[in-house]
Structure formats: C-alpha cells, structure tokens
Design an enzyme around this catalytic site. Structure first.
Site, PDB file in Angstrom:
ATOM      1  N   CYS A 129      10.983  -1.383   0.924  1.00  0.00           N
ATOM      2  CA  CYS A 129      10.387  -2.424   1.747  1.00  0.00           C
ATOM      3  C   CYS A 129      10.813  -3.919   1.612  1.00  0.00           C
ATOM      4  O   CYS A 129      10.854  -4.167   0.103  1.00  0.00           O
ATOM      5  CB  CYS A 129       8.906  -2.256   1.547  1.00  0.00           C
ATOM      6  SG  CYS A 129       8.293  -1.642   0.120  1.00  0.00           S
ATOM      7  N   GLU A 171       2.563  -9.381   7.695  1.00  0.00           N
ATOM      8  CA  GLU A 171       4.038  -9.000   8.032  1.00  0.00           C
ATOM      9  C   GLU A 171       3.882  -8.205   9.349  1.00  0.00           C
ATOM     10  O   GLU A 171       2.884  -7.650   9.767  1.00  0.00           O
ATOM     11  CB  GLU A 171       4.835  -7.972   7.166  1.00  0.00           C
ATOM     12  CG  GLU A 171       4.906  -8.626   5.844  1.00  0.00           C
ATOM     13  CD  GLU A 171       5.478  -7.609   4.958  1.00  0.00           C
ATOM     14  OE1 GLU A 171       6.342  -8.245   3.923  1.00  0.00           O
ATOM     15  OE2 GLU A 171       5.463  -6.548   4.969  1.00  0.00           O
TER      16      GLU A 171
END
Length: 271
Positions: A135, A197
């Site tokens: 990630c 995000e």
C-alpha cells in the site's frame, strides 16, 4: 500754569491703579502611573504533535521518503495539486480536509493464497501493523499522473512492489492488475500522523518471488481465506484500510479471482 505734556503722562501713569494680577495656569496633572507589567508566562513544553513532527527522531531512509510529492485530490478523486508526503500525513492538515491519492495491491498466488506484509517498525505511519501486500501512493510525476486506465497508479504499484518486497519491476505489466474500485477513508495513526486517502484497489493473481526490504517490511505471510479469518482473531495490529477492505469486500473478491471484472465499478466508496 500749563504742565508739560510728558509730565502729565507721567503723573497720570503713577496715579493709575496697577493692572490686576493674573495667576499662572495650574500645571497639568501628572500622567497616571504605567500599569504593572504582566506576570511572566510560564514556559510550556512543546505539544507532543510538535515534537513528533520533528523528523529528526525517525529512520533516515523513511525521512527521505517524506519529501516525496503525493497527489492531492477532492472527495471524488479529482486531481487538485500536490503536497509533500510529510504534510499530507500530518493530522493537523488532514483535519482541515487535505486528501491524497493512494493504492492497495493484493497479490494472490496460484493456490489462492493472499500475500500479507507486516510493516517495518521504522515506518512513520502505522509501524508494525499487518496489512495487504503493498500500500502506497502514486507520486506527482508524469508516469504516475496518467489518469486514463489508471495507468499512473499501476505504474506506481510496480515501482513500490520492488521497493518494499523486492519484486522485480519486470514481474508485472501494468495491464495485469485488475482495478476494482476506490475507497475514501480517514484514520489517525497517532496524535500527529494519519491517513486520509482515496485508495485504488488493485488485485493480481500470480506466483512471485519476494525479497522483503527490512526497512519497509519486517514479516510476510501467504494465507488462505480460512487462515486469514483465524489470523485476524489474533492479538495483532492491522491497518485501518486493510480492515475496511476485509469487512466490506475481500471475501467476495476472493471467491471470484477468475472473474473480477464483475466487481469493477470505478466509483469512490466513502467509508
């Protein structure tokens, strides 16, 4: 007998009463005394967030990465500029609405096992947490800003898989990743750092060789669907985005690794 004129004037002036005495004006009142100085303000210790935002206490390699320029977006993932990784991960800015683009990669092997990683203790956000395969963030650079076909995010995924897990950049072509959807979430890591995000979900099934980079990854596991369920019950730390994906999506995707196109929606899920 007439008296000379000048004598008359002199006599008259002597006989005239003196002009009245005019007292001088009183002096102005003295100015009021100045107010006493305020008591000294005690010297307060810096707030914890100010101390923590000083990157001098962190790993040198991780500090260098905080200078990277991530892509700022609005809630619907429209590019609105760029900012340093450091500033975009400070809760002070996140609480004001700063939002950036990210991606989460899920690699499955030919046996249907999912590769997880445990983040290094040197990481500045969520150190030591277990999470999905990889990630990270596409950066504000030409090859990772490409919107069409999510090509910028795919290019960033190939770059970071090598950087974190030692997976050679020749292992994947960008089109091998299945882009499914986007997640919008916010989660503090501590009082100073956090994540806010729009996270692109990329899934690929392929047998790969890994060589984890110690500064990024301290452990890895290949887990079946059943083994993941048991693993999540252990007293371990899991990243918030991984938990959201597990709770909302992962198992239905896992059952359809050969037919992931049905889950491609391209919308932003606000979680």
């Amino acid at each position: 007998t007439l008296m000379p004129f000048f004598l008359q004037v002199g006599i008259l002036s002597c006989l005239s009463p003196p002009p009245p005495h005019t007292a001088p004006p009183p002096p102005p009142p003295p100015p009021p005394p100045p107010p006493p100085p305020p008591p000294p303000t005690p010297s307060l210790p810096p707030r914890r967030s100010e101390l923590m935002a000083d990157l001098s206490e962190y790993d040198e390699e991780q500090v260098k990465l905080m200078a990277e320029r991530v892509i700022l977006v609005d809630r619907e993932d429209v590019n609105i500029g760029h900012e340093s990784k450091k500033n975009s991960h400070l809760m002070e800015n996140i609480n004001k609405g700063m939002l950036h683009r990210a991606f989460s990669v899920f690699i499955f092997n030919s046996k249907g096992e999912l590769l997880l990683q445990q983040r290094s203790d040197e990481k500045i956000t969520f150190p030591g947490y277990w999470t999905n395969t990889c990630c990270s963030h596409p950066l504000s650079r030409p090859e990772e800003l490409i919107e069409e076909g999510q090509m910028g995010v795919r290019n960033a995924a190939i770059r970071k898989l090598e950087h974190e897990l030692g997976i050679a950049t020749t292992t994947f072509k960008p089109e091998e990743f299945n882009f499914l959807t986007k997640l919008h979430y916010l989660s503090p890591s501590d009082g100073t750092w956090g994540e806010h995000e729009v996270d692109y979900i990329l899934i690929v099934q392929k047998d790969v060789d890994i060589a984890p980079v110690a500064n990024e990854v301290q452990d890895t596991k290949w887990l079946s669907k059943e083994a993941l369920g048991e693993f999540l019950k252990e007293d371990l730390k899991f990243t918030p985005w991984f938990k959201l994906i597990v709770e909302n999506f992962i198992y239905k995707w896992w059952d359809q690794l050969d037919n992931l196109e049905q889950f491609q929606d391209g919308i932003v899920h606000h979680l």
